[in-house]
Design a protein around this motif. Sequence first.
Motif, PDB file in Angstrom:
ATOM      1  N   LEU A 129      23.129  19.886  90.567  1.00 54.49           N
ATOM      2  CA  LEU A 129      22.964  21.065  91.415  1.00 54.49           C
ATOM      3  C   LEU A 129      24.086  22.084  91.270  1.00 54.49           C
ATOM      4  O   LEU A 129      23.836  23.296  91.266  1.00 54.49           O
ATOM      5  N   VAL A 130      25.314  21.626  91.147  1.00 53.19           N
ATOM      6  CA  VAL A 130      26.460  22.545  91.146  1.00 53.19           C
ATOM      7  C   VAL A 130      26.348  23.634  90.072  1.00 53.19           C
ATOM      8  O   VAL A 130      26.461  24.827  90.384  1.00 53.19           O
ATOM      9  N   ALA A 161       8.754  23.358  97.293  1.00 49.11           N
ATOM     10  CA  ALA A 161       7.792  22.295  96.960  1.00 49.11           C
ATOM     11  C   ALA A 161       7.242  22.478  95.554  1.00 49.11           C
ATOM     12  O   ALA A 161       6.227  23.146  95.342  1.00 49.11           O
ATOM     13  N   ILE A 162       7.933  21.888  94.571  1.00 45.34           N
ATOM     14  CA  ILE A 162       7.471  21.965  93.181  1.00 45.34           C
ATOM     15  C   ILE A 162       7.284  20.563  92.591  1.00 45.34           C
ATOM     16  O   ILE A 162       7.261  20.396  91.371  1.00 45.34           O
ATOM     17  N   LYS A 163       7.184  19.548  93.478  1.00 46.30           N
ATOM     18  CA  LYS A 163       7.016  18.154  93.046  1.00 46.30           C
ATOM     19  C   LYS A 163       8.157  17.712  92.133  1.00 46.30           C
ATOM     20  O   LYS A 163       7.954  17.017  91.128  1.00 46.30           O
ATOM     21  N   ALA A 164       9.371  18.102  92.489  1.00 42.78           N
ATOM     22  CA  ALA A 164      10.546  17.751  91.700  1.00 42.78           C
ATOM     23  C   ALA A 164      10.817  16.251  91.790  1.00 42.78           C
ATOM     24  O   ALA A 164      10.672  15.643  92.856  1.00 42.78           O
ATOM     25  N   VAL A 165      11.224  15.665  90.677  1.00 42.32           N
ATOM     26  CA  VAL A 165      11.499  14.228  90.621  1.00 42.32           C
ATOM     27  C   VAL A 165      12.901  13.950  90.075  1.00 42.32           C
ATOM     28  O   VAL A 165      13.677  13.237  90.693  1.00 42.32           O
ATOM     29  N   THR A 166      13.218  14.510  88.926  1.00 41.23           N
ATOM     30  CA  THR A 166      14.513  14.239  88.300  1.00 41.23           C
ATOM     31  C   THR A 166      15.619  15.025  89.013  1.00 41.23           C
ATOM     32  O   THR A 166      15.354  16.012  89.710  1.00 41.23           O
ATOM     33  N   GLU A 169      17.649  17.093  87.784  1.00 41.91           N
ATOM     34  CA  GLU A 169      17.623  18.482  87.302  1.00 41.91           C
ATOM     35  C   GLU A 169      16.513  19.280  87.971  1.00 41.91           C
ATOM     36  O   GLU A 169      16.701  20.450  88.334  1.00 41.91           O
ATOM     37  N   GLU A 170      15.330  18.664  88.133  1.00 41.83           N
ATOM     38  CA  GLU A 170      14.224  19.334  88.816  1.00 41.83           C
ATOM     39  C   GLU A 170      14.555  19.550  90.293  1.00 41.83           C
ATOM     40  O   GLU A 170      14.251  20.610  90.861  1.00 41.83           O
ATOM     41  N   ILE A 171      15.181  18.556  90.904  1.00 45.84           N
ATOM     42  CA  ILE A 171      15.583  18.678  92.313  1.00 45.84           C
ATOM     43  C   ILE A 171      16.592  19.811  92.472  1.00 45.84           C
ATOM     44  O   ILE A 171      16.541  20.585  93.442  1.00 45.84           O
ATOM     45  N   THR A 176      17.861  25.039  94.665  1.00 48.84           N
ATOM     46  CA  THR A 176      18.393  26.371  94.375  1.00 48.84           C
ATOM     47  C   THR A 176      17.363  27.446  94.693  1.00 48.84           C
ATOM     48  O   THR A 176      17.702  28.507  95.237  1.00 48.84           O
ATOM     49  N   GLY A 177      16.094  27.178  94.384  1.00 49.05           N
ATOM     50  CA  GLY A 177      15.050  28.138  94.713  1.00 49.05           C
ATOM     51  C   GLY A 177      14.990  28.425  96.199  1.00 49.05           C
ATOM     52  O   GLY A 177      14.875  29.589  96.627  1.00 49.05           O
ATOM     53  N   GLU A 178      15.074  27.380  97.019  1.00 46.33           N
ATOM     54  CA  GLU A 178      15.039  27.581  98.469  1.00 46.33           C
ATOM     55  C   GLU A 178      16.274  28.342  98.942  1.00 46.33           C
ATOM     56  O   GLU A 178      16.177  29.232  99.805  1.00 46.33           O
ATOM     57  N   LEU A 179      17.425  28.037  98.381  1.00 50.71           N
ATOM     58  CA  LEU A 179      18.651  28.726  98.784  1.00 50.71           C
ATOM     59  C   LEU A 179      18.637  30.193  98.380  1.00 50.71           C
ATOM     60  O   LEU A 179      19.135  31.056  99.113  1.00 50.71           O
ATOM     61  N   ILE A 180      18.090  30.499  97.212  1.00 53.93           N
ATOM     62  CA  ILE A 180      17.953  31.900  96.805  1.00 53.93           C
ATOM     63  C   ILE A 180      17.105  32.654  97.825  1.00 53.93           C
ATOM     64  O   ILE A 180      17.435  33.785  98.236  1.00 53.93           O
ATOM     65  N   TYR A 181      16.004  32.033  98.243  1.00 50.41           N
ATOM     66  CA  TYR A 181      15.105  32.668  99.215  1.00 50.41           C
ATOM     67  C   TYR A 181      15.805  32.876 100.554  1.00 50.41           C
ATOM     68  O   TYR A 181      15.738  33.974 101.140  1.00 50.41           O
ATOM     69  N   GLU A 182      16.497  31.857 101.044  1.00 46.78           N
ATOM     70  CA  GLU A 182      17.183  31.980 102.330  1.00 46.78           C
ATOM     71  C   GLU A 182      18.306  33.008 102.261  1.00 46.78           C
ATOM     72  O   GLU A 182      18.534  33.755 103.210  1.00 46.78           O
TER      73      GLU A 182
END
Length: 324
Positions: free
Chosen positions: A173-174, A286-291, A293-295, A300-306
């Motif tokens: 994530l970082v 909600a993109i069905k992230a598993v790994t 890297e996907e998580i 990050t997508g949610e944080l960009i939106y917020e």
Amino acid sequence: MHTIFEKLLALLDRGEDAVLATVVSVRGSTPRGTGSQLLAGREGLEAGTIGGGPGEAQALAFAAELLREKRSALCRLELRHGGELDSVCGGEQTVLLQFISRGGEAWRAAAREALERLESRRGGWLALAEDKAPALLNEGPAGPAWDGEQLIVPLPVGERVVIFGGGHCALALVPVLRSVGFRVAVFDDRAEFASPARFPEAETVVCGDYTGIAAGLELTAEDYAVVMTSGHRHDFEVEEQLLRRPLAYLGVMGSRTKTAYVNGRLREAGISEEALRRVHTPIGTAIKAVTPEEIAVSITGELIYERALRREAAGVVEHGCPAH
């Protein structure tokens, strides 16, 4: 802006002129908004972007002309289908192009001061005008402001994300958060997971006790908190403290079963239902992230939106061609 000023100093140190292009106003749909910048030298684009595509190509062509003529100018880019630039955005950018002489000591000093402020997270405002040296200000508007002659733009210190838990998801994530302009701090109670060498792109890495966050890290109401510790107990310890203070955002990673268990303990500890409703869980888009890297992409997508919502509420709006 940090990279732009670093590149500018490098050009000046090599004895080269430069042109700084800054979007000072926009109308309609445009790829980038007011305050967006690029730096051009004799080899073309050096750093930054005002949106790419035909509009940016035209700005770079103007910059090359101004380098030859050693002057500054305002230009207007009409991003309309079938027009000179043949762009479908449908808007218009007004761009201030400032010629910077290789001997420009005022620019050199301003670049150094801006970098020092950015690196120390002091912030401030940069005042730009066609025929004036740049100035660093201690007070200014919430967002970029253009009065027809001068643009005042905040230095982009960036919002901070505090990640509780230094495991494999935090490791992924970082760098993603840093790539989109967030500053990052990591907090873990295990020395091997709270190492600056493990998180070289983090601004701060703290090894501390989850039951006493304040002893190791000062949080502010502008911080975004992400909880991804190694277990239920630590999640509870961290959330109980975070929910008793104002934050820009609080997201928690975990299954619905884990969330229900931790929420039950938080209620027993006196945390209100209103406070619990502010928690983003399961965290992320909600993109069905598993790994991991996907998580990381999902969070990050949610944080960009917020972040965008908070900037809009504060009157800081980045215009752009819509993305969904």
